[in-house]
Every structure is written in structure tokens, then in C-alpha cells.
Design a protein around this motif. Structure first.
Motif, PDB file in Angstrom:
ATOM      1  N   GLY A   1       0.796  -1.214   0.000  1.00 27.03           N
ATOM      2  CA  GLY A   1       0.000   0.000   0.000  1.00 27.03           C
ATOM      3  C   GLY A   1       0.830   1.265   0.000  1.00 27.03           C
ATOM      4  N   VAL A   2       0.120   2.376  -0.037  1.00 27.89           N
ATOM      5  CA  VAL A   2       0.724   3.706   0.044  1.00 27.89           C
ATOM      6  C   VAL A   2       0.092   4.410   1.239  1.00 27.89           C
ATOM      7  CG1 VAL A   2       0.987   5.947  -1.073  1.00 27.89           C
ATOM      8  CG2 VAL A   2       1.170   3.843  -2.427  1.00 27.89           C
ATOM      9  N   LEU A   3       0.935   4.886   2.162  1.00 24.56           N
ATOM     10  CA  LEU A   3       0.466   5.600   3.348  1.00 24.56           C
ATOM     11  C   LEU A   3       0.566   7.098   3.076  1.00 24.56           C
ATOM     12  CD1 LEU A   3      -0.429   5.648   6.305  1.00 24.56           C
ATOM     13  CD2 LEU A   3       1.994   5.540   6.949  1.00 24.56           C
ATOM     14  N   ARG A   4      -0.545   7.786   3.267  1.00 28.93           N
ATOM     15  CA  ARG A   4      -0.576   9.236   3.054  1.00 28.93           C
ATOM     16  C   ARG A   4      -0.865   9.917   4.382  1.00 28.93           C
ATOM     17  NH1 ARG A   4      -0.804  10.283  -2.476  1.00 28.93           N
ATOM     18  NH2 ARG A   4      -1.355   8.466  -3.737  1.00 28.93           N
ATOM     19  N   LEU A   5      -0.069  10.931   4.706  1.00 29.39           N
ATOM     20  CA  LEU A   5      -0.198  11.663   5.963  1.00 29.39           C
ATOM     21  C   LEU A   5      -0.357  13.156   5.667  1.00 29.39           C
ATOM     22  CD1 LEU A   5       2.720  10.019   7.983  1.00 29.39           C
ATOM     23  CD2 LEU A   5       0.298   9.506   8.190  1.00 29.39           C
ATOM     24  N   GLY A   6      -1.172  13.795   6.538  1.00 28.44           N
ATOM     25  CA  GLY A   6      -1.224  15.256   6.499  1.00 28.44           C
ATOM     26  C   GLY A   6      -2.029  15.825   5.358  1.00 28.44           C
ATOM     27  N   PRO A   7      -1.627  17.005   4.908  1.00 24.91           N
ATOM     28  CA  PRO A   7      -0.383  17.724   5.241  1.00 24.91           C
ATOM     29  C   PRO A   7      -0.471  18.454   6.577  1.00 24.91           C
ATOM     30  CG  PRO A   7      -1.671  18.979   3.679  1.00 24.91           C
ATOM     31  CD  PRO A   7      -2.422  17.696   3.887  1.00 24.91           C
ATOM     32  N   SER A   8       0.709  18.712   7.165  1.00 27.02           N
ATOM     33  CA  SER A   8       0.788  19.495   8.401  1.00 27.02           C
ATOM     34  C   SER A   8       2.170  20.098   8.495  1.00 27.02           C
ATOM     35  CB  SER A   8       0.510  18.618   9.623  1.00 27.02           C
ATOM     36  OG  SER A   8       0.712  19.346  10.810  1.00 27.02           O
ATOM     37  N   ASN A   9       2.208  21.422   8.588  1.00 27.66           N
ATOM     38  CA  ASN A   9       3.482  22.113   8.787  1.00 27.66           C
ATOM     39  C   ASN A   9       3.883  22.172  10.255  1.00 27.66           C
ATOM     40  OD1 ASN A   9       3.778  22.671   6.025  1.00 27.66           O
ATOM     41  ND2 ASN A   9       2.499  24.510   6.188  1.00 27.66           N
ATOM     42  N   ALA A  10       2.971  21.759  11.132  1.00 29.04           N
ATOM     43  CA  ALA A  10       3.266  21.853  12.563  1.00 29.04           C
ATOM     44  C   ALA A  10       3.958  20.623  13.110  1.00 29.04           C
ATOM     45  CB  ALA A  10       1.962  22.084  13.336  1.00 29.04           C
ATOM     46  N   LEU A  11       4.080  19.574  12.296  1.00 32.36           N
ATOM     47  CA  LEU A  11       4.631  18.318  12.783  1.00 32.36           C
ATOM     48  C   LEU A  11       5.849  17.911  11.978  1.00 32.36           C
ATOM     49  CD1 LEU A  11       1.307  16.299  13.215  1.00 32.36           C
ATOM     50  CD2 LEU A  11       2.567  17.547  14.985  1.00 32.36           C
ATOM     51  N   GLU A  12       6.658  17.080  12.591  1.00 33.07           N
ATOM     52  CA  GLU A  12       7.766  16.425  11.905  1.00 33.07           C
ATOM     53  C   GLU A  12       7.762  14.962  12.308  1.00 33.07           C
ATOM     54  OE1 GLU A  12      11.218  18.556  13.018  1.00 33.07           O
ATOM     55  OE2 GLU A  12      11.156  17.976  15.136  1.00 33.07           O
ATOM     56  N   MET A  13       8.462  14.141  11.520  1.00 29.36           N
ATOM     57  CA  MET A  13       8.377  12.709  11.716  1.00 29.36           C
ATOM     58  C   MET A  13       9.734  12.052  11.552  1.00 29.36           C
ATOM     59  SD  MET A  13       6.611  11.463   8.107  1.00 29.36           S
ATOM     60  CE  MET A  13       6.729   9.730   8.526  1.00 29.36           C
ATOM     61  N   ALA A  14       9.821  10.829  12.099  1.00 32.23           N
ATOM     62  CA  ALA A  14      11.008   9.981  11.931  1.00 32.23           C
ATOM     63  C   ALA A  14      10.519   8.559  11.737  1.00 32.23           C
ATOM     64  CB  ALA A  14      11.925  10.082  13.149  1.00 32.23           C
ATOM     65  N   LEU A  15      11.207   7.807  10.882  1.00 33.78           N
ATOM     66  CA  LEU A  15      10.887   6.411  10.629  1.00 33.78           C
ATOM     67  C   LEU A  15      11.854   5.531  11.401  1.00 33.78           C
ATOM     68  CD1 LEU A  15      10.258   6.510   6.767  1.00 33.78           C
ATOM     69  CD2 LEU A  15       8.603   6.778   8.625  1.00 33.78           C
ATOM     70  N   ASP A  16      11.311   4.644  12.222  1.00 37.01           N
ATOM     71  CA  ASP A  16      12.118   3.744  13.053  1.00 37.01           C
ATOM     72  C   ASP A  16      13.105   4.563  13.874  1.00 37.01           C
ATOM     73  OD1 ASP A  16      10.731   1.477  12.200  1.00 37.01           O
ATOM     74  OD2 ASP A  16      12.008   1.268  10.431  1.00 37.01           O
ATOM     75  N   ASP A  17      14.388   4.300  13.741  1.00 38.38           N
ATOM     76  CA  ASP A  17      15.396   5.026  14.507  1.00 38.38           C
ATOM     77  C   ASP A  17      16.053   6.144  13.705  1.00 38.38           C
ATOM     78  OD1 ASP A  17      14.981   3.340  16.678  1.00 38.38           O
ATOM     79  OD2 ASP A  17      16.430   1.875  15.947  1.00 38.38           O
ATOM     80  N   GLY A  18      15.441   6.531  12.599  1.00 37.61           N
ATOM     81  CA  GLY A  18      16.036   7.550  11.748  1.00 37.61           C
ATOM     82  C   GLY A  18      15.842   8.950  12.305  1.00 37.61           C
ATOM     83  N   PRO A  19      16.433   9.937  11.647  1.00 38.08           N
ATOM     84  CA  PRO A  19      16.340  11.331  12.115  1.00 38.08           C
ATOM     85  C   PRO A  19      14.962  11.923  11.815  1.00 38.08           C
ATOM     86  CG  PRO A  19      17.527  11.229  10.042  1.00 38.08           C
ATOM     87  CD  PRO A  19      17.264   9.799  10.431  1.00 38.08           C
ATOM     88  N   TYR A  20      14.639  12.990  12.536  1.00 38.25           N
ATOM     89  CA  TYR A  20      13.394  13.701  12.295  1.00 38.25           C
ATOM     90  C   TYR A  20      13.545  14.614  11.097  1.00 38.25           C
ATOM     91  CZ  TYR A  20      11.078  12.156  16.544  1.00 38.25           C
ATOM     92  OH  TYR A  20      10.465  11.399  17.505  1.00 38.25           O
ATOM     93  N   GLY A  21      12.449  14.778  10.400  1.00 39.28           N
ATOM     94  CA  GLY A  21      12.412  15.682   9.259  1.00 39.28           C
ATOM     95  C   GLY A  21      10.982  16.088   8.990  1.00 39.28           C
ATOM     96  N   PRO A  22      10.767  16.858   7.937  1.00 42.90           N
ATOM     97  CA  PRO A  22       9.398  17.282   7.614  1.00 42.90           C
ATOM     98  C   PRO A  22       8.478  16.077   7.408  1.00 42.90           C
ATOM     99  CG  PRO A  22      11.015  18.503   6.313  1.00 42.90           C
ATOM    100  CD  PRO A  22      11.765  17.414   6.996  1.00 42.90           C
TER     101      PRO A  22
END
Length: 778
Positions: A375-396
Motif C-alpha cells: 500500500g501507500v500511506l498518506r499523511l497530512g499535510p501538516s506544517n506543525a509536525l515532523e516525523m522519523a521512521l524507526d530510529d532515523g532522524p526527524y524531518g518534515p
């Protein structure tokens, strides 16, 4: 005495104000009248100085030196305040008018009234950007200032509270606000004046001061800055996180600490909740506060709680909040305890974000995503949040995440810039649980040389474009190598997608075939083995139809008497295969005589033969040795030998000089079988072929033999027959015989005949004993 003013363009309103404004720096000794004369040309416009400033103007009363005033650039007339928000139903009344339904943007002039009724809320913004937030069941009166500016040293009150609750929320600063319009913690706050009907005033230098009036009692709670509370000739200063109460007849009580803020049951947030639609659920829970009798729960769209979505007071045993069907975006939640004296407590706040998430082939939960690896996961949009996947760094925030390319186990979400906070909030962790796509394969047993029809069912593919995202295909392991085949989609029902394929099979296939279903990356989705059918054995050669062995009709070895004339044999159309030796006795003119014999019969298909030899009689030398040989041809046989017919010819010949003359015996044999019974008849002639010197053999005689057999058990046969002879000279001789035969392949037989001989002197009895071998029908 002239101060310094900075001009603003008259063409457009100054940013943050409803009109063009200027700033005026107060010089030493300047009064309000002085400034009005300079800016507007007349002291009668002094009321304009109160529009954006909380100052006290009196005759010949100088203002503090260095004070910065915000002044209208020209003489204008605009409302003192406007309704910024009203929900669900709020009433407003202009001076001298009737009550009407309030709406956002409605202007409020001096002496206008606002009533929130039983369930309404209102947000009033004044020209100087101070704000009042009204709770349900609150009635306020907006004060104008122009008529009072010349007679009062104290600043006029912005509102008069008759009943209910107001929150004084300041955004203007003494001497000006920054670019954002918000006051900094280090800048002195302007003061909001609230008069209490019947007596009492609150002067709040605060962004968050709540004034409640119930009946005659007024309660003040200060959560920011400070507030001066005056009543009955006494004034107390209430510091931050303290409160006081009074009535028109009693002075304010000494300030006391407010109830503490509730502790959140789970972390400090921010809370980030996923939702598939355009609205979602915001939940939070807190720990109980000692001596609390109730809690006030508020949710707003802004951190100052001016844009309220909901406000409720709940019982003390309610320790959780659940907001449903909230539109997407950021929300601020505030919970305060209310103690036994009805003081409103310090607020516990947290931020929640409702973030839209959609996923092909999965389901979205507030804290978990049931995802499809295709599948394809779609999030947001939101300029107020940032995300990280697993143990990776945070980003937009990544708005589109293709799970075919990367399949994270967790997604961490937090407010943007959370890592730089002095006390960074814990991130919200969203776990991904992947629902596998599996294949079941239905295929019959393989027949070499016949195309194999294969049916594939894919489960776990709900919501997916299966041909594009999964792209299933067959991988077939044949004895001669591996090949791939496309799958053709046939149907789609809920979570199951159905495909078909046709697999050609070689005629020489002998080993099992392994069939895999794989995706476009070669990942195995399902497998099975198909066994080939065994090669059919060649049909056995046709078995020639063999006629069942015919039953034996008549006796195996019938009577062969000692008389050379009456020794006709009772033989069937089909002769049995048998051989026997025996002896016969009888009475002749010479007395009792005996004679040895040997006989054999047999058939080859419809052709039968027989032969018989007799020795010279013992006791009568005139009966010489002789023999018989014959052949017959069966011409009729009905099913089961129910009827047979055969012509026959036999020849008799002497073996010694005393033997009877040579004879020819043509005859016809007829017989039939009926279960354990059989019947048999012979009719024929005997013709003498040479001269008989003894005159014992007639030249011709006819004969008829007829009888029947009965076989009660397989090894025993009983038989009887009648013989009749027509001799030369019309002489007739008749006899009756009885006999039995017993045994298997080896058998014995005994027969007797009672009847007339050739001559009158011959006896009536003839007997025969035989011992033989036979071929019985299986």
C-alpha cells in the motif's frame, strides 16, 4: 511641550489596527488636552486618546514622561469593540435597542450589552486589542470612555459584569506591542478594568484572569500577571496562581493559593491522533486532584483559549476527556480543578493534533496502522509536525510513503522543533502492523499432454490495486526448467482477488510440478505441488470369446452288449472326451458269455469321433472279435446345448475270422440339456456290406434309441434308455437299460439291459462294467 509623533499612511490601516494610527511619545508635563490639540486641532477630541490606550486624563494632569501612545491618525468614529466569536447562541443589544442574535464581527458601542444565555460563549475584542472571553450565563455591559475621560482620573472600565464569568485576556502592551502583537513576559502588561454591578472593580494586568459572579458573590482567579481587587473600600493585590472573593457588602478576602494543576495520566504530549476522515477523536486523561469537587475541561484552537471549541464542567470522578468528530488540525486542551470553595484551579494544558492518514489495503487507528506491504500511506499535510521512521532522524512530514519501497515498524511524530525545547515532549509513536497478502492455489491433478487450469485466490488485498501494486504471477518448476506465467484477473470480492492461468503440460510429464505465486519483486505469496496422473496402461488385448464347454448329453459310456446285432450305441451329437475299458456279460445260445471291450470318444469343435473294440467272447467262440469306428458332424447347437443335432456314420468290421461281417451304420443323433437333466435319441440303419456265412447278421435293420440322464450331484450321473430294433423279416426286438456313472476325471460305470435277444433262446439280461478317464467341463 510638543511631543514626537511617527506618522502612518492614511491610505491603508496600520497592520494590526482597524485604521491608520500614529505613535506619540509623551514629553514632560504634557496632558491629554495638549496632545489632542496638537494631533486633532481641538481638546474636544481627547476621547480618541483612550481608543488604544488605558490612561487617566484629567484637567491639567500631566501624563507620565516617556509613555508611548497609539493614536488614530485622524478624527474617526469606530466601535469600541467587536464580537470576535459567538457560539452557539449569544444575544447582543445596542444602546437603547432590542436584543438580537450576536454574530462574529458585530460592532459594540458604548453601553452595548452581551448575554451568553445558558449555553453560549463569546469572545469580545476591544479596539486596544484587549479581549474578554465570556462563559455561559454571563451578562456584560460595554462602557464607552469619551463621556467620562474628562471627569475621571482612573481609566474607565471596559465592561460591567452583571452576572456570570469573564476572562480578561490582554494582548496590548503599555507603550506598544512587538511585531507579533503579543506581550513578552518581561514587558509590563496593560490593565483591563471590569466593574461588578452593585459594587467592586477588578483591575487585571494579566493575560488570564477569570472573574465569576454568582448571585452576590464574586470570585477572582489570577493565572497570569496580577490583579487588583477593590470592594467595600478595600483593595487587595492578587498575585499569579492566587484568588480572592468578595460581595458588595464585604471586602475582598486575603489572596489564597488556587487548586493545583491536575497531573496528566500519560506523559505531557503533544498528542497526535491519526484519523482516516476529515474529523477525528482527541482523548486525554488526568490524575485526581485532592479536594476537587469538579473539573473544568476546555478545548480550543488557539493556545490562549480564546477560540473555544468546547467547555464543560464535569464531576470529580470524571478523569478523562474524549472529543469526537473534531475537524483536522491542532487543538489545545486545558483542565482545571474546582475546589469546595468554588475556586478555579491552575490549568494543566496539552496540545493535540488530528492528522489525516489514509492507507491502501489497511486500516488506520489512533495509535496503530494496519498496513499492507503493497500500500501507500498518506499523511497530512501538516506544517506543525515532523516525523522519523524507526530510529532515523526527524524531518518534515512525508505526505506519501510507499510501503513497497520501505516498510517501517514505527513512525515517530512530534511538534516541529520539539528537539530544541528545554523540556522536549515525548514523541507520539505510531506502530505499523503489516497484514500479509497470501495466495491459495487450486489446481486439479495434472494430466500429461492436457493444459492445466489454475485458479489463484489472493487474500489480504482489500483496497489495493492488485494488478498494479502486487502484480502477481506464476512461477512454475517443470522437469525441464522454471518458467513464469501471467495471471489474468477474474473477480474481486471484499478481501479476495481471483486470478486464473492456463499451464501447458508436455505429454511426457512424469514428475510432480511445483507452482508458486510471486509478486513483481519475486516474493513468494503461496505455493503448491501438482502430481501428474499415472500414464494409462495400454488396454489388454481382447480376449477371444470362448464358448463354454458343452454339457455332456447322455451317458459317458453307454451299454455295448455282447450281441453283434443289438450292440447299437446310444451316442450324443457332441461326443465327450473319454476313454474306458470294461467287460460285458450276457446269455446266448451257448449259455453265459463274457466279452472284453475298450472304447474312446472325443470331439474337435463340431466334429466328433468314436471307436470301440471287442474281444472274442468267452464261452462262445462264434462271437469273434470286432470293432467299430465312426464320425459325426454337429450341425445344430442352440444356446446352452438346449438342442443339438448331428448326422453320424459308423463302420463295423471284423477283427478275427469269426467276427461279424462288415457293416455301415448311418444315423442321426438329437439331444438337449435342461438343468441337471438331458435327453438323447438316436435313429439309424445298419447295412451289411459283405456276405455273412453264419447268417446271424441281417442285411439291413433299423434302430431307435431314446433315453434321459439325471445328475443329482457333480460326481454321479444316472441314465436310462429304451432301444428298439426292426430286423429283417419284420422281427422287432425291444430292450430297456439302466445305469450309473460315478467319479471325477477317473470314473466307473455299471449298466444293465433287460430285453429280447436275437433268438428266443437268448437271455433277457445283459450287464456291463467300465472303468475310464474323462475330461469334465470346468
Amino acid at each position: 511641550m510638543l511631543g514626537h509623533a511617527t506618522a502612518a499612511s492614511a491610505a491603508e490601516p496600520t497592520a494590526g489596527y482597524p485604521e491608520p494610527v500614529i505613535q506619540w511619545g509623551v514629553q514632560k508635563g504634557e496632558t491629554c488636552d495638549d496632545i489632542a490639540k496638537v494631533v486633532y486641532g481641538s481638546a474636544k477630541h481627547v476621547a480618541l486618546l483612550h481608543r488604544y490606550n488605558r490612561i487617566g486624563c484629567g484637567p491639567a494632569t500631566p501624563l507620565p514622561e516617556g509613555l508611548t501612545l497609539v493614536l488614530p491618525a485622524t478624527v474617526t468614529s469606530i466601535p469600541d469593540a467587536r464580537i470576535k466569536g459567538a457560539y452557539p447562541e449569544v444575544k447582543a443589544k445596542p444602546p437603547g435597542g432590542a436584543w438580537v442574535t450576536a454574530a462574529p464581527g458585530m460592532p459594540l458601542g458604548s453601553n452595548a450589552s452581551v448575554n451568553t444565555l445558558d449555553a453560549g460563549r463569546a469572545d469580545i475584542e476591544f479596539i486596544d486589542r484587549t479581549r474578554l472571553v465570556l462563559s455561559p450565563r454571563t451578562l456584560v455591559v460595554i462602557y464607552g470612555t469619551a463621556s467620562r475621560s474628562r471627569v475621571s482620573r482612573a481609566p474607565p472600565a471596559a465592561v460591567e459584569l452583571e452576572d456570570g464569568e469573564v476572562k480578561a485576556a490582554l494582548s496590548a502592551l503599555r507603550g506598544g506591542a512587538g511585531a507579533s502583537g503579543r506581550a513578552s513576559d518581561r514587558t509590563p502588561l496593560a490593565t483591563v478594568e471590569v466593574d461588578i454591578k452593585g459594587g467592586g472593580r477588578i483591575s487585571a494586568s494579566s493575560r488570564d484572569t477569570v472573574v465569576q459572579r454568582k448571585g452576590e458573590r464574586t470570585t477572582v482567579a489570577v493565572f497570569d500577571g496580577k490583579a487588583g481587587v477593590s470592594a467595600s473600600g478595600r483593595t487587595v493585590e492578587v498575585p499569579r496562581n492566587h484568588g480572592t472573593r468578595f460581595t458588595p457588602a464585604t471586602p475582598p478576602a486575603p489572596p489564597r493559593p488556587l487548586p493545583p494543576a491536575p497531573a496528566w495520566a500519560t506523559g505531557q504530549g503533544p498528542d497526535i491522533f491519526l484519523t482516516e476522515g476529515d474529523a477525528g477523536v482527541f482523548t486525554a486523561s488526568w490524575k485526581p486532584v485532592p479536594r476537587a469537587t469538579a473539573y473544568r475541561v476546555e478545548i480550543a484552537r488557539d493556545p490562549d483559549f480564546n477560540d473555544l471549541v468546547a467547555r464543560e464542567e464535569v464531576a470529580a470522578d470524571v478523569l478523562a476527556f474524549r472529543g469526537e468528530r473534531l475537524p483536522l488540525g491542532a487543538y489545545h486542551l486545558r483542565v482545571r480543578a474546582i475546589d469546595q470553595e468554588e475556586y478555579l484551579g491552575i490549568a494543566a494544558t496539552r496540545v493535540g493534533h488530528l492528522l489525516q492518514a489514509t492507507q491502501q489495503g489497511g486500516q488506520i487507528g489512533p495509535r496503530q496502522i494496519e498496513a499492507s506491504p503493497y500500500g501507500v500511506l498518506r499523511l497530512g499535510p501538516s506544517n506543525a509536525l515532523e516525523m522519523a521512521l524507526d530510529d532515523g532522524p526527524y524531518g518534515p512530514l512525508v505526505e506519501r510513503l510507499d510501503l513497497k519501497q520501505r516498510q517501517p515498524e514505527v513512525i515517530h511524530l512530534r511538534a516541529r522543533g520539539g528537539a530544541s525545547d528545554a523540556s522536549p515532549a515525548e514523541p507520539t509513536t505510531i506502530r505499523l502492523v503489516y497484514r500479509p497478502v497470501t495466495a491459495t492455489i487450486d489446481a486439479p491433478q495434472a494430466t500429461p499432454g492436457v493444459p492445466l487450469q489454475i485458479l489463484v485466490r489472493l487474500t489480504g488485498a482489500s483496497g489495493l490495486d492488485v494488478p498494479t501494486r502486487v502484480a502477481p504471477q506464476l512461477r512454475v518448476h517443470m522437469p525441464d526448467g522454471v518458467r513464469t506465467l501471467p495471471l489474468d484477473p477474474t473477480s474481486r470480492a471484499a478481501d479476495v482477488a481471483t486470478f486464473t492461468a492456463t499451464l501447458p503440460l508436455p505429454a511426457s510429464l512424469a514428475a510432480p510440478v511445483r507452482i508458486d505465486v510471486i509478486d513483481d519483486r519475486g516474493a513468494l505469496l503461496g505455493t503448491t505441488h501438482v502430481e501428474p496422473l499415472a500414464r494409462p496402461e495400454p488396454p489388454p488385448p481382447p480376449v477371444p470369446k470362448r464358448e463354454p464347454p458343452p454339457p455332456v448329453l447322455g451317458a459317458w459310456m453307454p451299454m455295448l452288449g455282447v450281441s453283434p446285432v443289438l450292440d447299437t450305441l446310444w451316442l450324443p451329437p457332441t461326443l465327450p472326451n473319454a476313454a474306458a475299458a470294461g467287460a460285458a456279460i450276457g446269455r446266448t445260445d451257448a449259455g453265459w458269455v463274457g466279452q472284453g471291450q475298450a472304447r474312446v470318444t472325443g470331439s474337435f469343435g463340431p466334429v466328433g469321433f468314436d471307436a470301440a473294440l471287442r474281444s472274442t467272447a468267452i464261452g462262445d467262440s462264434t462271437l469273434g472279435s470286432n470293432g467299430w469306428a465312426g464320425v459325426r458332424m454337429r450341425v445344430v447347437r442352440l444356446e446352452g446345448s438346449s438342442f443339438e443335432l448331428a448326422p453320424a456314420v459308423r463302420v463295423g468290421f471284423p477283427l478275427t475270422d469269426a467276427g461279424p461281417a462288415t457293416r455301415l451304420e448311418p444315423s442321426l443323433a438329437a439331444a438337449g440339456a435342461l438343468g441337471q437333466f438331458s435327453w438323447l435319441a438316436n435313429a439309424g440303419l445298419r447295412l451289411r456290406l459283405q456276405t455273412d456265412d453264419t447268417a446271424t447278421i441281417p442285411s439291413i435293420h433299423g434302430f431307435l434309441l431314446a433315453g434321459a440322464t439325471y445328475e443329482p450331484i457333480s460326481w454321479l450321473r444316472l441314465h436310462s434308455a429304451v432301444d428298439a430294433h426292426l430286423l429283417q423279416g419284420d422281427a422287432v426286438r425291444v430292450g430297456f437299460g439302466l445305469g450309473l456313472e460315478a467319479g471325477g476325471p477317473a470314473f466307473v460305470g455299471a449298466t444293465v439291459r433287460l430285453g429280447q435277444g436275437i433268438d428266443e433262446g437268448q437271455g433277457l439280461f445283459t450287464g456291463q462294467l467300465t472303468l475310464g478317464l474323462r475330461q469334465r467341463a470346468p
